[in-house]
Design an enzyme around this catalytic site. Structure first.
Site, PDB file in Angstrom:
ATOM      1  N   HIS A  12      -2.792   6.671  -0.167  1.00 13.11           N
ATOM      2  CA  HIS A  12      -2.776   6.550   1.300  1.00 13.11           C
ATOM      3  C   HIS A  12      -1.924   5.358   1.774  1.00 13.11           C
ATOM      4  O   HIS A  12      -2.237   4.723   2.774  1.00 13.11           O
ATOM      5  CB  HIS A  12      -4.216   6.456   1.831  1.00 13.11           C
ATOM      6  CG  HIS A  12      -4.989   5.277   1.330  1.00 13.11           C
ATOM      7  ND1 HIS A  12      -6.347   5.314   1.125  1.00 13.11           N
ATOM      8  CD2 HIS A  12      -4.609   4.023   0.989  1.00 13.11           C
ATOM      9  CE1 HIS A  12      -6.751   4.131   0.688  1.00 13.11           C
ATOM     10  NE2 HIS A  12      -5.717   3.327   0.603  1.00 13.11           N
ATOM     11  N   HIS A  59      -9.652  -0.977   5.318  1.00 11.04           N
ATOM     12  CA  HIS A  59      -8.974  -2.161   4.763  1.00 11.04           C
ATOM     13  C   HIS A  59      -9.196  -3.357   5.691  1.00 11.04           C
ATOM     14  O   HIS A  59      -8.258  -3.846   6.308  1.00 11.04           O
ATOM     15  CB  HIS A  59      -7.489  -1.886   4.594  1.00 11.04           C
ATOM     16  CG  HIS A  59      -7.184  -0.741   3.672  1.00 11.04           C
ATOM     17  ND1 HIS A  59      -7.335   0.572   4.046  1.00 11.04           N
ATOM     18  CD2 HIS A  59      -6.731  -0.720   2.400  1.00 11.04           C
ATOM     19  CE1 HIS A  59      -6.985   1.355   3.034  1.00 11.04           C
ATOM     20  NE2 HIS A  59      -6.612   0.604   2.024  1.00 11.04           N
ATOM     21  N   HIS A 193      -1.851  -0.031  -8.221  1.00  8.65           N
ATOM     22  CA  HIS A 193      -1.132  -0.986  -7.367  1.00  8.65           C
ATOM     23  C   HIS A 193      -1.935  -2.269  -7.246  1.00  8.65           C
ATOM     24  O   HIS A 193      -3.154  -2.266  -7.289  1.00  8.65           O
ATOM     25  CB  HIS A 193      -0.779  -0.428  -5.988  1.00  8.65           C
ATOM     26  CG  HIS A 193      -1.897  -0.030  -5.062  1.00  8.65           C
ATOM     27  ND1 HIS A 193      -2.849   0.921  -5.372  1.00  8.65           N
ATOM     28  CD2 HIS A 193      -2.192  -0.434  -3.796  1.00  8.65           C
ATOM     29  CE1 HIS A 193      -3.668   1.090  -4.341  1.00  8.65           C
ATOM     30  NE2 HIS A 193      -3.296   0.270  -3.370  1.00  8.65           N
ATOM     31  N   GLU A 240      -9.332   1.538  -6.027  1.00  5.60           N
ATOM     32  CA  GLU A 240      -9.527   2.596  -5.018  1.00  5.60           C
ATOM     33  C   GLU A 240      -9.743   3.964  -5.669  1.00  5.60           C
ATOM     34  O   GLU A 240     -10.336   4.863  -5.064  1.00  5.60           O
ATOM     35  CB  GLU A 240      -8.308   2.684  -4.083  1.00  5.60           C
ATOM     36  CG  GLU A 240      -8.183   1.519  -3.115  1.00  5.60           C
ATOM     37  CD  GLU A 240      -6.963   1.627  -2.196  1.00  5.60           C
ATOM     38  OE1 GLU A 240      -6.932   0.895  -1.203  1.00  5.60           O
ATOM     39  OE2 GLU A 240      -6.020   2.419  -2.472  1.00  5.60           O
TER      40      GLU A 240
HETATM   41  C1  DHB Z   1      -0.622  -0.730   0.459  1.00 10.18           C
HETATM   42  C2  DHB Z   1      -1.867  -0.749   1.070  1.00 10.18           C
HETATM   43  C3  DHB Z   1      -2.848   0.126   0.638  1.00 10.18           C
HETATM   44  O1  DHB Z   1      -4.052   0.213   1.249  1.00 10.18           O
HETATM   45  C4  DHB Z   1      -2.638   0.964  -0.403  1.00 10.18           C
HETATM   46  O2  DHB Z   1      -3.652   1.734  -0.817  1.00 10.18           O
HETATM   47  C5  DHB Z   1      -1.405   0.997  -1.007  1.00 10.18           C
HETATM   48  C6  DHB Z   1      -0.399   0.127  -0.570  1.00 10.18           C
HETATM   49  C7  DHB Z   1       0.463  -1.638   0.942  1.00 10.18           C
HETATM   50  O3  DHB Z   1       0.210  -2.492   1.797  1.00 10.18           O
HETATM   51  O4  DHB Z   1       1.603  -1.483   0.488  1.00 10.18           O
HETATM   52 FE    FE Z   2      -5.552   1.251   0.248  1.00  7.52          FE
END
Ligand code: DHB
Ligand code: FE
Length: 281
Positions: A12, A59, A193, A240
């Site tokens: 997402h 978030h 990530h 996540e």
């Molecule tokens: C980013 C933020 C998110 O919530 C995520 O799941 C993936 C990437 C970002 O800020 O790049």
């Molecule tokens: Fe996220």
């Protein structure tokens, strides 16, 4: 009776939402990513869910350090797109299904899942980006959406096992709702990530692909992986991925994989996407 027919999983990443909103989907950087979602756009027109139970994480948008619900169920009539600092995304307001949500609250809480009930909440990119990826840019979202926010932002997140078991209890809840509804469960977030600290930018293709394999065919054992493995292998935000186990737990033990897609990069993130249908059994 209501029934759960299929599950969708997708990352997402907020930059994907910005690419859609700013008309950049045909640009060289983004095109390969959006091509991976062409299948689901067609598939959703054919499968026509009445309601999506959309598992995502907030978030630090609707919730902050004052309130940190582990599992928050959106029971309202409507949920507005949140302002995450650049104004709200130009997407429709999400329409909920308060009767089904209240029924799910009753069933899950009586099955020992201690939910927080939310009657007012704006929804951030965690929820709106998956809707945009699947439905494009309609005037109104074509179905109702029950938001289900999971805390994976502030330690401690719920375990994969807890999420998987919650998915199973969710199925029981939906299947005991007397209206004839086609319900899909979506799991969002991930894949690997990490957005901060010395490991910022971490991507782990091997872990991500193992996760995709096992989510389909080895979910009961995958659910037993401890959260620390996600953090080590997939990065602090890679945790996540436990949310995908709620979706998987709500489906049959055997599922048909209609689409599998994996792409790097999107912003700082590896993007994964699955479309799963129940096979019976
Ligand atoms: C980013 C933020 C998110 O919530 C995520 O799941 C993936 C990437 C970002 O800020 O790049
Ligand atoms: Fe996220």
């Amino acid at each position: 009776m209501a029934r759960i027919t299929a599950g969708v999983a997708t990352s997402h990443v907020p930059a994907i939402g910005a690419a859609i909103d700013l008309g950049k989907t045909e640009e060289a950087y983004w095109k390969p990513l959006f091509e991976g979602y062409e299948y689901v756009k067609e598939w959703i027109r054919e499968t026509r869910p009445d309601v999506i139970f959309l598992v995502y994480n907030d978030h630090a948008t609707a919730f902050d350090m004052n309130f940190i619900p582990t599992f928050a169920l959106g029971c309202a009539e409507a949920f507005k797109p949140a302002d995450e600092g650049w104004g709200p995304r130009p997407v429709p307001t999400v329409k909920g299904h308060p009767e089904l949500a209240a029924h799910i609250a009753q069933s899950l809480i009586q099955d020992d899942f201690d939910l927080t009930i939310i009657n007012e909440m704006d929804v951030d990119h965690g929820l709106t980006v998956p809707l945009s990826l699947v439905f494009g840019q309609p005037e109104e979202w074509p179905c109702l959406v029950i938001p289900f926010a999971v805390n994976v932002v502030l330690y401690p997140p719920p375990s994969g096992q807890r999420c998987y078991d919650l998915g199973k209890a969710l199925r029981k809840a939906v299947e005991s709702f007397p209206a004839d509804l086609n319900v899909q469960v979506w799991g969002t977030g991930g894949m690997s990530h990490q957005l901060q600290g010395p490991r910022a930018g971490l991507i782990n293709k091997e872990f991500d692909n193992e996760f995709l394999d096992r989510l389909v065919d080895d979910a009961p054992a995958l659910a037993r992986e401890p959260h620390i493995r996600y953090v080590r292998e997939a990065g602090s935000e890679g945790v996540e991925l436990v949310m995908w186990l709620i979706m998987r737990g709500a489906l049959d033990d055997k599922v048909a994989v209609k689409k599998r897609f994996y792409h790097v990069p999107a912003s700082n993130t590896a993007v994964g996407h699955l479309v799963l249908e129940n096979k019976g059994g």
